[in-house]
Design an enzyme around this catalytic site. Structure first.
Site, mmCIF file in Angstrom:
data_model
loop_
_atom_site.group_PDB
_atom_site.id
_atom_site.type_symbol
_atom_site.label_atom_id
_atom_site.label_comp_id
_atom_site.label_asym_id
_atom_site.label_seq_id
_atom_site.Cartn_x
_atom_site.Cartn_y
_atom_site.Cartn_z
ATOM 1 N N LYS A 187 0.844 -1.196 0.000
ATOM 2 C CA LYS A 187 0.000 0.000 0.000
ATOM 3 C C LYS A 187 0.881 1.249 0.000
ATOM 4 O O LYS A 187 1.537 1.553 0.986
ATOM 5 C CB LYS A 187 -0.908 0.060 1.234
ATOM 6 C CG LYS A 187 -1.945 1.169 1.051
ATOM 7 C CD LYS A 187 -2.621 1.583 2.321
ATOM 8 C CE LYS A 187 -1.928 2.683 3.053
ATOM 9 N NZ LYS A 187 -1.809 3.952 2.321
ATOM 10 N N GLU A 261 9.888 0.668 10.525
ATOM 11 C CA GLU A 261 10.873 1.715 10.236
ATOM 12 C C GLU A 261 10.163 3.032 10.486
ATOM 13 O O GLU A 261 9.299 3.444 9.704
ATOM 14 C CB GLU A 261 11.312 1.660 8.762
ATOM 15 C CG GLU A 261 11.956 0.367 8.334
ATOM 16 C CD GLU A 261 13.447 0.319 8.627
ATOM 17 O OE1 GLU A 261 13.969 1.267 9.244
ATOM 18 O OE2 GLU A 261 14.070 -0.672 8.246
ATOM 19 N N CYS A 295 13.378 10.408 7.188
ATOM 20 C CA CYS A 295 13.335 9.899 8.562
ATOM 21 C C CYS A 295 14.687 9.993 9.241
ATOM 22 O O CYS A 295 14.764 10.229 10.438
ATOM 23 C CB CYS A 295 12.857 8.458 8.550
ATOM 24 S SG CYS A 295 13.732 7.483 7.318
ATOM 25 N N GLU A 392 10.104 15.230 15.833
ATOM 26 C CA GLU A 392 10.470 15.128 14.425
ATOM 27 C C GLU A 392 9.652 16.154 13.638
ATOM 28 O O GLU A 392 8.425 16.143 13.686
ATOM 29 C CB GLU A 392 10.153 13.718 13.918
ATOM 30 C CG GLU A 392 10.587 13.512 12.498
ATOM 31 C CD GLU A 392 10.229 12.132 11.969
ATOM 32 O OE1 GLU A 392 9.077 11.696 12.160
ATOM 33 O OE2 GLU A 392 11.105 11.501 11.367
HETATM 34 P P1 NAD Z 1 2.108 7.820 8.418
HETATM 35 O O1 NAD Z 1 2.465 6.892 9.513
HETATM 36 O O2 NAD Z 1 0.998 8.758 8.635
HETATM 37 O O3 NAD Z 1 1.733 7.000 7.106
HETATM 38 C C1 NAD Z 1 2.564 5.994 6.570
HETATM 39 C C2 NAD Z 1 1.711 4.996 5.829
HETATM 40 O O4 NAD Z 1 0.857 4.328 6.751
HETATM 41 C C3 NAD Z 1 0.789 5.602 4.776
HETATM 42 O O5 NAD Z 1 0.727 4.715 3.681
HETATM 43 C C4 NAD Z 1 -0.555 5.660 5.499
HETATM 44 O O6 NAD Z 1 -1.662 5.623 4.643
HETATM 45 C C5 NAD Z 1 -0.502 4.414 6.349
HETATM 46 N N1 NAD Z 1 -1.309 4.467 7.557
HETATM 47 C C6 NAD Z 1 -1.720 5.565 8.255
HETATM 48 N N2 NAD Z 1 -2.423 5.186 9.339
HETATM 49 C C7 NAD Z 1 -2.467 3.833 9.336
HETATM 50 C C8 NAD Z 1 -3.028 2.857 10.206
HETATM 51 N N3 NAD Z 1 -3.681 3.202 11.313
HETATM 52 N N4 NAD Z 1 -2.845 1.552 9.908
HETATM 53 C C9 NAD Z 1 -2.155 1.168 8.824
HETATM 54 N N5 NAD Z 1 -1.608 2.044 7.954
HETATM 55 C C10 NAD Z 1 -1.747 3.368 8.205
HETATM 56 O O7 NAD Z 1 3.465 8.533 8.057
HETATM 57 P P2 NAD Z 1 3.712 9.612 6.913
HETATM 58 O O8 NAD Z 1 3.287 10.919 7.435
HETATM 59 O O9 NAD Z 1 3.194 9.142 5.623
HETATM 60 O O10 NAD Z 1 5.308 9.522 6.785
HETATM 61 C C11 NAD Z 1 6.158 10.250 7.551
HETATM 62 C C12 NAD Z 1 6.739 9.401 8.655
HETATM 63 O O11 NAD Z 1 7.404 8.249 8.125
HETATM 64 C C13 NAD Z 1 7.787 10.136 9.422
HETATM 65 O O12 NAD Z 1 7.593 9.988 10.797
HETATM 66 C C14 NAD Z 1 9.095 9.470 8.988
HETATM 67 O O13 NAD Z 1 10.122 9.562 9.910
HETATM 68 C C15 NAD Z 1 8.681 8.090 8.727
HETATM 69 N N6 NAD Z 1 9.613 7.428 7.812
HETATM 70 C C16 NAD Z 1 10.455 6.482 8.307
HETATM 71 C C17 NAD Z 1 11.375 5.854 7.480
HETATM 72 C C18 NAD Z 1 12.317 4.808 8.018
HETATM 73 O O14 NAD Z 1 12.891 4.076 7.218
HETATM 74 N N7 NAD Z 1 12.490 4.703 9.313
HETATM 75 C C19 NAD Z 1 11.421 6.176 6.136
HETATM 76 C C20 NAD Z 1 10.548 7.152 5.646
HETATM 77 C C21 NAD Z 1 9.639 7.763 6.520
#
Ligand code: NAD
Length: 481
Positions: A187, A261, A295, A392
């Site tokens: 997804k 992650e 991230c 963050e």
């Molecule tokens: P997010 O957690 O809001 O969303 C990430 C994904 O999860 C999206 O596809 C979203 O639709 C889905 N999602 C949202 N709520 C969900 C739920 N309850 N159950 C299942 N799926 C759900 O994060 P974001 O705002 O899209 O991304 C930014 C975050 O991602 C930052 O905190 C960043 O640090 C982190 N990030 C981490 C890494 C890593 O490798 N550690 C890499 C990139 C981004």
């Protein structure tokens, strides 16, 4: 002092948007076929000017169920019974096709995400291809990977990814899973679905058996439907710590493997013997690459007190040369923030910095009138208690703190709930090794920052998550070991 009247202006050098081959609408990919989703389609927009790019189908609960069942059939009927060499052959095909369509994918990524074309062209897409090549190489060598003589796959993997590196995150997830013999339901994030759907096209053209890879688009409810489905054997999630925790809670009583992650608040530590010009380049790359929506971004600069003024002055001079604007322009250094919601979050946190007493600075730069824009920003006089030093921000905002001794640098660097990455700038090799051993971060870069290679494992400590992606370590997340 340079005579500014003699400074040459850059002529615009935009990449053509036609290269992206944008279609009016995109469909989900289930069991080897593109089809409409059960929910209302949504428009994905260009964050650089807020114009709609395309209509994207949205999966409903029945689509997620179909995708997981198709993945199960493909796993049991075909994929887990193929030889490693055959799986590798498919992965090499995907890798080559990503390379062949690299320009199209780069422009599409910049349109959908807002990142500068220079980055999508030189980093995101080549690294995505490199991941497929790298794991293609492992597919027939798993028995030599250190996980026993005949390591077995897990089954069906549900994979949920964020919007900051859309295609690259898809490659990080799909390549190791397939190499190990799993099938997947991916997804993409709701604001950046396009390149994952073109990857689905590539996968279809590479003749992968139907159901080995499924791509379902949509928001959190689609992610939740994947997580709560009892047909998945593994969940791999990249995203925010908050959502990661909720997924961990949801899986607590189930026999489903999980890797997370999550977020970060990395320290980029500059010692007084570091070459200042190189360190400044590393600081800029650390926090302004991808608008700081990374991230592992070096969002906390820890600079030794004796060189703090020299480093911050030099950094500010460098920032005045950054070009902020049209992501498709090949001269652009800093593009648009991905969404209105993300921009609001960055603004709110930056305002808290001023309210809590830090000193805010941005270079003079004219931001476009439409779209989601935020100027590169540096805060000095930051204390460890400030929100901008703890939370963050996920935007182009740097918090500068100082230290006197290596011990103090380690204490401050580790004083965070996260532990994804860190950087150390010094001329002394012994100091690099000593610092790396004491920093609680999954990756420690020395005299560089944001350096990625498919052969190098990546992942976090503490609230940055667990499990590793990349390298030999990345295989473990998809093997029953
Ligand atoms: P997010 O957690 O809001 O969303 C990430 C994904 O999860 C999206 O596809 C979203 O639709 C889905 N999602 C949202 N709520 C969900 C739920 N309850 N159950 C299942 N799926 C759900 O994060 P974001 O705002 O899209 O991304 C930014 C975050 O991602 C930052 O905190 C960043 O640090 C982190 N990030 C981490 C890494 C890593 O490798 N550690 C890499 C990139 C981004």
């Amino acid at each position: 002092m340079a005579d500014m009247s003699k400074v040459f202006e850059y002529a615009p050098a935009p990449e053509s948007r036609d290269i992206a081959r944008l279609k009016p609408s995109y469909q989900i990919f289930v069991n080897g076929e593109f089809r409409d989703g059960g929910s209302e389609p949504v428009k994905t927009i260009n964050p650089a000017d807020e114009t709609p790019l395309a209509e994207v189908a949205e999966a409903g609960p029945a689509d997620v169920d179909d995708a997981i069942r198709a993945a199960r059939r493909a796993y049991e009927g075909v994929w887990s019974t193929l030889s490693g060499a055959s799986r590798g052959k498919y992965l090499y095909r995907i890798a080559r096709a990503v390379q062949e369509r690299a320009r199209e994918l780069a422009v599409l990524e910049s349109l959908d995400n807002g990142k500068p074309i220079r980055e999508s062209r030189d980093v995101d897409i080549p690294l995505a291809a490199a991941h497929f090549f790298y794991y293609a190489g492992w597919a027939d060598k798993l028995e030599h990977a250190g996980f026993g003589p005949a390591p077995r796959p897990l089954g069906v993997a549900g994979q949920i990814i964020p919007w900051n590196f859309p295609l690259l995150m898809a490659a990080w997830k799909i390549a190791p899973a397939l190499a190990c013999g799993n099938t997947v339901v991916l997804k993409p994030a709701e604001t950046t679905p396009l390149t994952a759907l073109v990857l689905a096209e590539i996968i279809a053209e590479a003749d992968l058996p139907p159901g080995v890879v499924n791509v379902v688009t949509g928001g959190p409810s689609v992610g939740q439907a994947i997580v709560s489905h009892d047909g998945v054997d593994k969940i791999a999630f990249t995203g925010s710590t908050e959502v990661g925790k909720s997924i961990q809670r949801a899986l607590a009583a189930r026999d489903t493997k999980l890797t997370l992650e999550l977020g970060g608040k990395a320290a980029n530590i500059v010692f007084d013997d570091a070459p200042v010009d190189q360190a400044v380049e590393g600081i800029v790359n650390g926090i302004f690459f991808n608008q700081g929506q990374v991230c592992c971004a070096g969002s906390r600069l820890l600079v030794q007190e004796s060189v703090a003024d020299e480093v911050t002055d030099s950094l500010k001079r460098r920032l005045t040369t950054l070009r902020v604007g049209d992501p498709l322009d090949k001269n652009t250094d800093v593009g648009a923030i991905n969404s209105a919601a993300q921009l609001a979050r960055v603004r709110e946190l930056a305002e808290s910095g001023t309210e809590e007493g830090a000193v805010r600075w941005s270079p003079p730069c004219e931001l476009p009138g439409r779209g989601y824009w935020f100027a590169p920003t540096v805060f000095t006089d930051v204390s460890q208690a400030h929100r901008i030093a703890r939370e963050e921000i996920f935007g182009p905002v740097l918090s500068v703190l100082t230290f006197r001794t290596p011990d103090e640098a380690v204490l401050k660097a580790n004083n965070t709930a996260y532990g994804l990455s860190a950087g150390v700038w010094t001329e002394k090799g012994s100091r690099i090794l000593a610092m790396a051993a004491r920093l609680r971060a999954g990756v420690v870069w020395a005299n560089t920052f944001n350096k990625f290679d498919p052969a190098a494992p990546f992942g976090g400590y503490k609230e940055s998550g667990f499990g590793r992606e990349g390298g030999r370590h990345g295989l473990e997340a998809y093997l029953d070991v």
